[in-house]
Design a protein around this motif. Structure first.
Motif, PDB file in Angstrom:
ATOM      1  N   TYR A 120       3.940   1.757  -1.085  1.00  0.00           N
ATOM      2  CA  TYR A 120       4.552   1.976  -2.397  1.00  0.00           C
ATOM      3  C   TYR A 120       3.502   2.486  -3.383  1.00  0.00           C
ATOM      4  O   TYR A 120       3.762   3.391  -4.175  1.00  0.00           O
ATOM      5  CB  TYR A 120       5.162   0.675  -2.933  1.00  0.00           C
ATOM      6  CG  TYR A 120       6.602   0.429  -2.544  1.00  0.00           C
ATOM      7  CD1 TYR A 120       6.994   0.391  -1.214  1.00  0.00           C
ATOM      8  CD2 TYR A 120       7.580   0.217  -3.508  1.00  0.00           C
ATOM      9  CE1 TYR A 120       8.311   0.143  -0.852  1.00  0.00           C
ATOM     10  CE2 TYR A 120       8.897  -0.032  -3.153  1.00  0.00           C
ATOM     11  CZ  TYR A 120       9.262  -0.069  -1.829  1.00  0.00           C
ATOM     12  OH  TYR A 120      10.570  -0.320  -1.478  1.00  0.00           O
ATOM     13  N   HIS A 121       2.339   1.883  -3.349  1.00  0.00           N
ATOM     14  CA  HIS A 121       1.291   2.301  -4.280  1.00  0.00           C
ATOM     15  C   HIS A 121       0.925   3.763  -4.049  1.00  0.00           C
ATOM     16  O   HIS A 121       0.815   4.547  -5.003  1.00  0.00           O
ATOM     17  CB  HIS A 121       0.055   1.414  -4.125  1.00  0.00           C
ATOM     18  CG  HIS A 121      -1.086   1.870  -4.959  1.00  0.00           C
ATOM     19  ND1 HIS A 121      -1.103   1.754  -6.332  1.00  0.00           N
ATOM     20  CD2 HIS A 121      -2.253   2.478  -4.616  1.00  0.00           C
ATOM     21  CE1 HIS A 121      -2.240   2.262  -6.805  1.00  0.00           C
ATOM     22  NE2 HIS A 121      -2.943   2.704  -5.787  1.00  0.00           N
ATOM     23  N   LEU A 122       0.746   4.134  -2.778  1.00  0.00           N
ATOM     24  CA  LEU A 122       0.347   5.514  -2.492  1.00  0.00           C
ATOM     25  C   LEU A 122       1.444   6.487  -2.896  1.00  0.00           C
ATOM     26  O   LEU A 122       1.171   7.562  -3.398  1.00  0.00           O
ATOM     27  CB  LEU A 122       0.025   5.664  -1.000  1.00  0.00           C
ATOM     28  CG  LEU A 122      -1.237   4.949  -0.517  1.00  0.00           C
ATOM     29  CD1 LEU A 122      -1.395   5.107   0.991  1.00  0.00           C
ATOM     30  CD2 LEU A 122      -2.486   5.458  -1.238  1.00  0.00           C
ATOM     31  N   GLY A 139       2.459   5.368  -7.154  1.00  0.00           N
ATOM     32  CA  GLY A 139       1.391   5.221  -8.141  1.00  0.00           C
ATOM     33  C   GLY A 139       1.508   3.936  -8.947  1.00  0.00           C
ATOM     34  O   GLY A 139       0.563   3.536  -9.628  1.00  0.00           O
ATOM     35  N   LEU A 178       0.830  -1.202   0.000  1.00  0.00           N
ATOM     36  CA  LEU A 178       0.000   0.000   0.000  1.00  0.00           C
ATOM     37  C   LEU A 178       0.868   1.257   0.000  1.00  0.00           C
ATOM     38  O   LEU A 178       0.603   2.211  -0.739  1.00  0.00           O
ATOM     39  CB  LEU A 178      -0.917   0.008   1.238  1.00  0.00           C
ATOM     40  CG  LEU A 178      -1.770   1.277   1.392  1.00  0.00           C
ATOM     41  CD1 LEU A 178      -2.781   1.407   0.261  1.00  0.00           C
ATOM     42  CD2 LEU A 178      -2.480   1.281   2.741  1.00  0.00           C
TER      43      LEU A 178
END
Lengths: 366, 366, 366, 366
Positions: free
Chosen positions: D111-113, D116, D109
């Motif tokens: 890394y995703h936030l 992107g 999460l």
């Protein structure tokens, strides 16, 4: 602090020796989401590649770049991008006779004095081959700049070979890709060809001046006082092998100008302040103004020549040395793509820095 | 990474604005046990001090340096040395009319675009007054160098004012301290005096070229590839206000030389290899060779002149501007001690780095 | 690289000794346009100030901070902010008898071995007085955070004194400012008061555990792998005098948990993913998740005690030493505002870094 | 500043993802002349290698390290050492179902936030596989330390698995290499084996505490105030995957000690001052004293477990997730060689720094 690294936020560490298994660049700080393909990097490497014409070294290197990390499904992930170029044409035997001699103009003696040992094959770490790694890293920087600053262009070209400069009135950007010298003046390029032919036949070499211009650079890049854009450009260009001088805008010629002449006057244009001249080379107080950023650097003549020169060897004996091998009569030619790469890296670095420093907010005029 | 800091192990952070309460330098990394006195630092500051003759700004600043930390019982402790210079002659009213105008050749517009606000009084952070902090820090570096490398000397002087260069055949080091231009050629100095008098009467200014030479520099300072001694010197000199070009050794002239001419041949001397010439400026492969380290830099003409120049203001109006105040007709003059200070800082930094990198062990010849 | 500096883009260099003329912080990298007033910084310094109650040192210092640069008309300009705190209550005579003795638990011996000399007055550079500079710098960081991240709060408090921890079921944030221990548990605070009274009468001291919580921290701060938010927080807290351990979230207790227990499960909330627990302390993979960032650190007992301890002096003699002076029975109390300041500095630094790395763009969920 | 780099003068940049073609470490700043062989580095890698027993992941990786640069004829040249480990056992299909889900306790999460996008295969950059590169770099550091500081040893071991700690009275260094847990207490090791067997059968995992001790460390390593040896050790250990706490010497337990108990008293020994205890963990004021340097860190339980946990996916759907794959029930086991490697890197770095800062001169006692 890492002495094989340059950049603040966009950081490039190059590694590798001329005759080791491989060399490359560890690129840290590329923003995420940038489209990066090996083929696009290869485009820039091919421009620098040796052996393309008789004016550059005849070493045959594919200079094929591999991306080992940091790119997933064609886009940067924000993690380190490892670029590796394997060495394929390493004729180490060419260098056997200089294992214990110090070639004049080369780093041999300096490395020996500092480190006590050195990889003498082809100059080892001090070889111009290292610049391939810079060009690969510059390709990453260009890709990121293309995504972040549409319209920004970086163009390098030669403006002088030995004593022969270009005629600025004949400047034609379209010529740059048409001759082996990245020369914007077709007439000068012809003269350089015969001049360099003569030099090579006489076992000699010569220096050059390269100019790199970046257009479409946003205002506000650079920072007082030791992270000035021009200060970082000076360091970047001076770090290229054989470079002995760096100029911004008028450069050395600024010394001979008066304040009245040198003032870049301003007027209001449709998009804000416009300058009537660019003596400053696009940088004031270390910060870009939005004008073209103009850098020049002088490359000394190739030190490896077939004319014997007096020197000493590790045993302390005085000898005469001819540097055999496959060398460029004018190493400045291959420095053009390298200068472009360094410009790309420095601009991207300062673009990222500027965001971090200020959020990229800008003061307005009018 | 701190953009107001330079140096790797010997790190100098300057702070302060032209018209704030004080400016100074936070000096981190001075080795312990070095004798440091405010009076010795003051000696170097007094050389740079404005108002000493009619060729430099008439601002009257005592430039008295205070040592606030890092020195105990006259010796450095290895902790940060804080050097503070209080501003005493701040005539802010002189600058009122430029609070919202962008002076050509100054950092005004660039700072405004980048930061959205600026301390406009006397150029704020971009004022040449900041160089006082460099000179103070350079004094610390000189003290440490004196302790660590006996015999090392650093000498700066002007070699060109406007179009008028010195005659190298008349070079006399003893002259440097005898004229207001730090000029080693007494005849040239006289010519410069009348030339600058004329310029000032005509509300004009002019550029200059400064040369800084370090003798007795140990071999082995500098490191491949982005911590090269010449790369760091280029960054250091280019970070000085108004500098537009940096040369090492032959500099730009190296472009016009052939490889045969440019080769610094070697022979064996009583203490090891000796060079027969110094086109390289004492640096090969980014590492000092033991020869004199020779750096030149060009300073553009003072941008503050009494001749009106076209520009714009923050409201977007086109105006003509005369920069009143107390300015130098040739800001290059005061750059001489600054160039020396930067040389001292860079050499000390690389001396410490070299110890850390290699233990200071050296390869031998013979 | 500067070893008296912390931070990447928001960089704080502290300087000064306990008994020198002044100490302070050179703050580089504060974004421009932030409202900064000496009075606001003073608010934070007053919280740390010694002599406020019988549980902290009776040294009387005004700890009045002066802003010497980088702020113009009440707002930061983006240039270095120099913060100076003059020392006023320096009773050097208190320390005369330890000039050549090495106090157990102090840095005396280590400094002597490393540097060969030291400013022994009050511990010199190793004195807890240096933390005043941190708190001042933290005030700048808080001001910038307030402008950039509305709603972000940072709260420090003590959770343990000696063996006596708080009862989390009595946690009341409003209590923190009501007792001399920044203790959120009023009952525990009472117990600590009598416990510390006894210790002081017995010429003893004790350690403590401080917790600092940041709420409203944006997701995405921190970066793999050596600029992790938790890694930088660990370095920051461990750099505070007398700190011996740093925990994030569950900390040491995480070792005893199972994977099933430790998993912070998630569900979707109105504003995106929500966590059902916070064992991680708000950081996963080195990057903030938007949960509270929770850090704890242990402070060892004050080493300066009136009970004689065996030690040696510079002459190599074995002695018994009582450390006179005006010392805190529990130096951990004053570490609370320092921990908050470090948290503020690290968060601002990573906020700026994140902009530079990614432009602050965020991945979305749902 | 490079966020994938650690160290000041000895700088290690790791690169690579779990399922990319390769990963590795770019090691800059190794002193010249150090004997370095791939086989010696392999020795350390083999200790960390997965799949060696049933208590670590069953992924089969050769973890064969190649030296691509910086070593010539078996000795370091002072130029960057590129260490590459090719990935061979990449079963990407194992990870397909988590491409768009966020595993609890993992970096997914975050890394995703932040970025992107992410390389979801095996955790990509956040995988514990990255620690192989650390161990390789640590091997270089060990080789340099062996050359520079004969007698220095670094030993890591587990002292706690879940709630079960070792009995210090049974501590036997010879046991460490005899069981799969690097456990110095044979009895505890047996208990851990059955405990972990149970956990695995129950699809669970658990945390651990690792201790790393360096003996024979010279006094004087480390520097005030933000380059303290303990501060750098804290950052180094906290940067290891899954680490949640770092302790020096007494660590968290220091909070419960009194000043009388915690004082490490001194007497004179044959070689100078000797300590009667080591609560400090060998570091005072951030500088080594010559005692054993003692660091502990807590590793949280492996987050990848076969027990379903509640989470969300990129589409914002609430899901239950089982993390299939080949995971360690106690990732702490493989952290032992990693902790040793980080200790080696930090000590070498500070050894080189100390030379640069002080020339390695030491104050004397007696």
């Amino acid at each position: 602090m890492s002495l094989n690294t340059f950049g603040h936020l966009f950081r490039v560490t190059t590694w590798g020796e001329s005759h080791g298994p491989a060399l490359g660049a560890t690129v840290d700080g590329c923003p995420p989401g940038v489209e990066i393909e090996a083929a696009a990097l290869q485009h820039w490497l091919d421009r620098r590649k040796p052996g393309q014409n008789k004016f550059t070294t005849q070493r045959q290197e594919a200079d094929a770049v591999k991306i080992l990390s940091g790119v997933f499904e064609g886009r940067s992930t924000g993690t380190p991008i490892q670029l590796m170029i394997e060495n394929t044409d390493q004729r180490s035997k060419d260098y056997g006779d200089i294992a214990r001699a110090f070639r004049p103009g080369h780093a041999d003696l300096a490395y020996h004095l500092k480190y006590g040992l050195r990889d003498y094959r082809g100059g080892g770490r001090s070889s111009a081959r290292e610049t391939a790694a810079r060009v690969a890293a510059g390709g990453v920087a260009r890709a990121a700049l293309a995504a972040l600053v549409p319209g920004l262009t970086i163009t390098g070209y030669m403006v002088q070979v030995g004593p022969h400069g270009i005629d600025r009135s004949r400047f034609d950007a379209a010529e740059i890709e048409r001759n082996p010298f990245w020369c914007p003046d077709a007439v000068a390029a012809e003269g350089w060809a015969s001049y360099l032919d003569d030099l090579r036949l006489n076992h000699n070499s010569v220096g050059a001046v390269i100019e790199v211009v970046a257009s479409g650079v946003p205002a506000g890049l650079g920072a007082p006082l030791y992270g000035k854009l021009d200060s970082d450009l000076a360091a970047a260009m001076m770090s290229i092998n054989a470079v002995k001088a760096v100029e911004i805008g008028e450069g050395m010629a600024a010394a001979a100008l008066t304040g009245v002449e040198n003032a870049d006057e301003m007027r209001m244009g449709p998009n804000g302040p416009e300058f009537l001249s660019n003596h400053a080379g696009g940088i004031l107080g270390g910060i870009s103004t939005g004008q073209d950023v103009v850098v020049r650097f002088a490359v000394k003549p190739t030190s490896s020549i077939l004319t014997p020169r007096k020197t000493v060897n590790q045993a302390g004996e005085e000898i005469e040395l001819i540097t055999k091998g496959r060398h460029d009569p004018c190493v400045g030619i291959r420095a053009v793509p390298v200068g472009e790469a360094m410009m790309a890296c420095v601009l991207l670095d300062h673009l990222l820095l500027d965001r971090g420093q200020t959020g990229g907010v800008r003061g307005t005029v009018g």
